[in-house]
Design a protein around this motif. Structure first.
Motif, PDB file in Angstrom:
ATOM      1  N   ILE A 131     -29.022  -7.945  75.561  1.00 33.54           N
ATOM      2  CA  ILE A 131     -28.856  -8.908  74.449  1.00 33.54           C
ATOM      3  C   ILE A 131     -28.257  -8.227  73.214  1.00 33.54           C
ATOM      4  O   ILE A 131     -27.831  -8.890  72.287  1.00 33.54           O
ATOM      5  CB  ILE A 131     -30.179  -9.628  74.073  1.00 33.54           C
ATOM      6  CG1 ILE A 131     -31.216  -8.635  73.530  1.00 33.54           C
ATOM      7  CG2 ILE A 131     -30.750 -10.418  75.242  1.00 33.54           C
ATOM      8  CD1 ILE A 131     -32.376  -9.322  72.809  1.00 33.54           C
ATOM      9  N   VAL A 163     -25.343  -6.490  71.535  1.00 33.64           N
ATOM     10  CA  VAL A 163     -23.906  -6.320  71.748  1.00 33.64           C
ATOM     11  C   VAL A 163     -23.292  -5.725  70.484  1.00 33.64           C
ATOM     12  O   VAL A 163     -23.441  -6.272  69.389  1.00 33.64           O
ATOM     13  CB  VAL A 163     -23.231  -7.670  72.079  1.00 33.64           C
ATOM     14  CG1 VAL A 163     -21.748  -7.485  72.325  1.00 33.64           C
ATOM     15  CG2 VAL A 163     -23.900  -8.317  73.298  1.00 33.64           C
ATOM     16  N   THR A 211     -23.006  -7.739  67.108  1.00 35.07           N
ATOM     17  CA  THR A 211     -22.620  -9.153  67.002  1.00 35.07           C
ATOM     18  C   THR A 211     -23.718 -10.030  67.594  1.00 35.07           C
ATOM     19  O   THR A 211     -23.726 -11.231  67.431  1.00 35.07           O
ATOM     20  CB  THR A 211     -21.320  -9.432  67.773  1.00 35.07           C
ATOM     21  OG1 THR A 211     -21.491  -8.948  69.110  1.00 35.07           O
ATOM     22  CG2 THR A 211     -20.134  -8.739  67.143  1.00 35.07           C
ATOM     23  N   ASN A 212     -24.604  -9.429  68.323  1.00 36.84           N
ATOM     24  CA  ASN A 212     -25.706 -10.143  68.952  1.00 36.84           C
ATOM     25  C   ASN A 212     -26.920  -9.214  68.994  1.00 36.84           C
ATOM     26  O   ASN A 212     -26.724  -8.012  69.135  1.00 36.84           O
ATOM     27  CB  ASN A 212     -25.296 -10.532  70.394  1.00 36.84           C
ATOM     28  CG  ASN A 212     -25.976 -11.787  70.846  1.00 36.84           C
ATOM     29  OD1 ASN A 212     -25.920 -12.802  70.181  1.00 36.84           O
ATOM     30  ND2 ASN A 212     -26.662 -11.698  71.964  1.00 36.84           N
ATOM     31  N   PRO A 213     -28.164  -9.682  68.897  1.00 36.48           N
ATOM     32  CA  PRO A 213     -28.631 -11.042  68.630  1.00 36.48           C
ATOM     33  C   PRO A 213     -28.160 -11.564  67.271  1.00 36.48           C
ATOM     34  O   PRO A 213     -28.026 -10.764  66.338  1.00 36.48           O
ATOM     35  CB  PRO A 213     -30.161 -10.908  68.619  1.00 36.48           C
ATOM     36  CG  PRO A 213     -30.462  -9.571  69.192  1.00 36.48           C
ATOM     37  CD  PRO A 213     -29.275  -8.732  69.057  1.00 36.48           C
ATOM     38  N   PRO A 214     -27.938 -12.884  67.185  1.00 35.39           N
ATOM     39  CA  PRO A 214     -27.404 -13.451  65.946  1.00 35.39           C
ATOM     40  C   PRO A 214     -28.302 -13.125  64.751  1.00 35.39           C
ATOM     41  O   PRO A 214     -29.527 -13.203  64.849  1.00 35.39           O
ATOM     42  CB  PRO A 214     -27.405 -14.960  66.214  1.00 35.39           C
ATOM     43  CG  PRO A 214     -27.594 -15.121  67.678  1.00 35.39           C
ATOM     44  CD  PRO A 214     -28.208 -13.879  68.216  1.00 35.39           C
TER      45      PRO A 214
END
Ligand code: G16
Length: 549
Positions: free
Chosen positions: A476, A478, A487-490
């Motif tokens: 999860i 990224v 860029t992730n988790p938001p």
């Protein structure tokens, strides 16, 4: 008919090495890496892929290294080496991942056929494969699975088993085997030792014998390679190997080695208790489990504090030295060689600042030697090191040509050119290499007339921490921008930056590891306690974002 025979023999092999259920493999930062017990099917399939790659490249020699480097002993891994001695072309990594995840023999066969067609492999071409393994107890079983994969192609595949050796020696042999000019070196372990011993002897000249050097071999394959090399070198550099228990169960990388020293920022207890560093002026270094990384260290004289000389310190010292040599070489304007440095986000902020303030260009790329290597190729002399001690220096073909063709205007210039050429021979041009880097550092220190503390005096590292965070699902996380941002988790990146701003000179980033099942948090700040607190705060954010409280 021939094709049917091949598919039958693939089926026979695949049935011996079925893929375990519920395991998902990824060709990561340094190939496949996980618990050794999960790997036999992967090794069989990597054998198939290596042969496809060699056949695709009309029989060029492909390398296969069975190692899990710095990982704990129960892990193992495998990575492919391209004909130039570099890591496997990234466009083929997904093929490795796809083959390794085929759930059944039938799906493996149909995927193999599709891949061979899609990649336009002429199966009638010959293939050449060279492979090696580190000292892990799981190695021999995995090599058997690999050989089963290679043998399904019958006589069209020629194999060269290097046995137990280091990752960089395997890369060297691949590069030298494929070098049709035969200039790179003799494609054997002996050829490697002879090439380096010759270059080192040229560089040290009458500056030797040097002061003794203590080498922590992480109880791994570096111990074997170091012994062979020092036998070939003679007394120019008195090397004292430590942690050489390659057959003691559980000893590999345990409380020793480059990764331990870098992450704990401390001496391996074994080196501490041996007392070898208590004599003023002593220095030591640590290899990792497959001898492609090296870090140096010493004890500061006043307080006997541990002082680390990591990949950043090596890069800075070596780049500055090479720049000086290039200036001394006085090549004409059009052949002036550009020296640059490639780092990753883990590079200490002070090292980057030091280099840029001295007009040495610095590029930042994602973790993984393949990224650094390619960026370094853009300079005439590209120095690349990860902070963890993985790195080397690349000399472009045009740089070598310019040096060889130069007509020096003075004995000083002639000497500088001779030394630059000797460095290009000493330094492994395929990949980071602990043994070769050890000699590189020793040669630069000898030329500068420096001890470890002189080397260290260039700049002061910002206090920093590197934390491994175990999370239920690291996929999860990224990262982007040379892994400096998520860029992730938001929303997590914004939170990280909000925390970072509270710390003077605070910098932190989070990325999923490509070699271990964890997320890594790096933090640096002006003081030790601030670096510690920043690392803790970001670790909490990571835990929370992955559903842990
Ligand atoms: C490998 C790679 C290195 C990387 C290290 C850690 O080293 O070759 O480039 O820095 O893994 O990677 P990650 O943070 O993705 O786990 P080694 O020495 O283990 O082969």
């Amino acid at each position: 008919h021939e094709h049917a025979v091949l598919l039958n023999s693939i089926a026979d092999g695949a049935n011996q090495y079925p893929k375990p259920e519920h395991v998902n493999y990824t060709y990561g930062t340094a190939g496949f890496r996980t618990l050794a017990t999960k790997l036999p099917s992967v090794l069989f399939r990597v054998g198939l892929l290596a042969v496809l790659r060699s056949k695709r490249l009309e029989g060029a020699t492909i390398g296969i290294m069975v190692t899990a480097s710095h990982n704990p002993e129960p892990d193992n891994g495998v990575k492919l080496v391209d004909p130039s001695g570099e890591m496997l072309d990234p466009s083929w990594e997904p093929h490795a991942t796809t083959l390794s995840n085929c759930p059944s023999t039938e799906s493996l066969i149909s995927t193999f056929t599709t891949l061979a067609n899609h990649l336009r492999v002429d199966l009638h071409q010959p293939a050449n494969i060279v492979y090696a393994r580190d000292t892990r107890p799981s190695g021999p079983e995995l090599i058997k699975a690999l050989e089963t994969g290679l043998r399904v192609f019958g006589d069209s595949v020629k194999i060269n088993d290097l046995g137990v050796t280091t990752t960089p020696i395997l890369h060297y042999v691949v590069k030298a085997t494929n070098d049709k000019t035969a200039e790179y070196g003799v494609p054997t372990k002996e050829g490697y030792n002879a090439k380096m011993a010759k270059a080192f002897t040229t560089l040290i000249g009458n500056k030797g014998p040097l002061a003794p050097l203590y080498v922590d071999c992480a109880n791994g394959v570096g111990a074997v390679a170091l012994k062979d090399f020092t036998d070939a070198l003679g007394d120019l550099l008195p090397v004292h190997p430590l942690n050489t228990a390659t057959t003691t169960q559980g000893a590999l990388n345990h409380m020793c080695g480059a990764d331990f020293v870098k992450t704990k920022q401390a001496l391996p207890p074994s080196v501490h208790s041996s007392g070898v560093l208590s004599k003023p002026g002593s220095r030591a270094c640590s290899f990792d489990g497959d001898a492609d990384r090296i870090v140096f260290y010493y004890l500061n004289e006043e307080k006997a504090n541990f002082r680390l000389l990591d990949g950043d310190k090596i890069a800075v010292m070596v780049a500055m030295f090479l720049v000086d040599l290039v200036v001394k070489a006085k090549l004409d304007e059009e052949h002036r060689l550009k020296v640059g440095v490639v780092q990753t986000a883990y590079a200490n902020g002070s090292s980057t600042k030091y280099l840029t303030s001295r007009n040495i260009p610095v590029t930042c790329v994602s973790t993984g030697v393949k990224h650094l290597h390619h960026a370094a190729q853009r300079y005439d002399i590209g120095v690349y090191f990860e902070a963890n001690g993985h790195g080397t220096v690349l000399f472009s073909d045009s740089a070598i040509k310019a040096l060889k063709a130069a007509s020096p205007q003075s004995p000083d210039a002639a000497n500088a050119i001779k030394n630059l050429l000797a460095f290009s021979e000493l330094i492994n041009q395929a990949v980071g290499d602990a043994l070769s880097d050890m000699l590189l550092v020793e040669a630069v220190l000898a030329h500068r007339g420096w001890g470890a503390s002189d080397w260290d005096a260039g700049y002061e590292d910002l206090p920093n921490r590197l934390v491994k965070v175990e999370v239920p699902d690291r996929s999860i996380f990224v990262a982007t921008d040379a892994e400096r941002k998520l860029t992730n988790p938001p929303g997590l990146q914004e939170k990280i930056e909000e925390v970072m701003r509270k710390y003077e000179m605070g910098r932190s980033f989070v990325r999923p590891s490509g070699t271990e099942d964890c997320v890594r948090v790096y933090a640096e700040a002006k003081t030790n306690s601030e670096a510690e607190n920043l690392a803790l705060a970001i670790t909490d954010l990571v835990r929370f974002a992955s559903g842990q409280s």
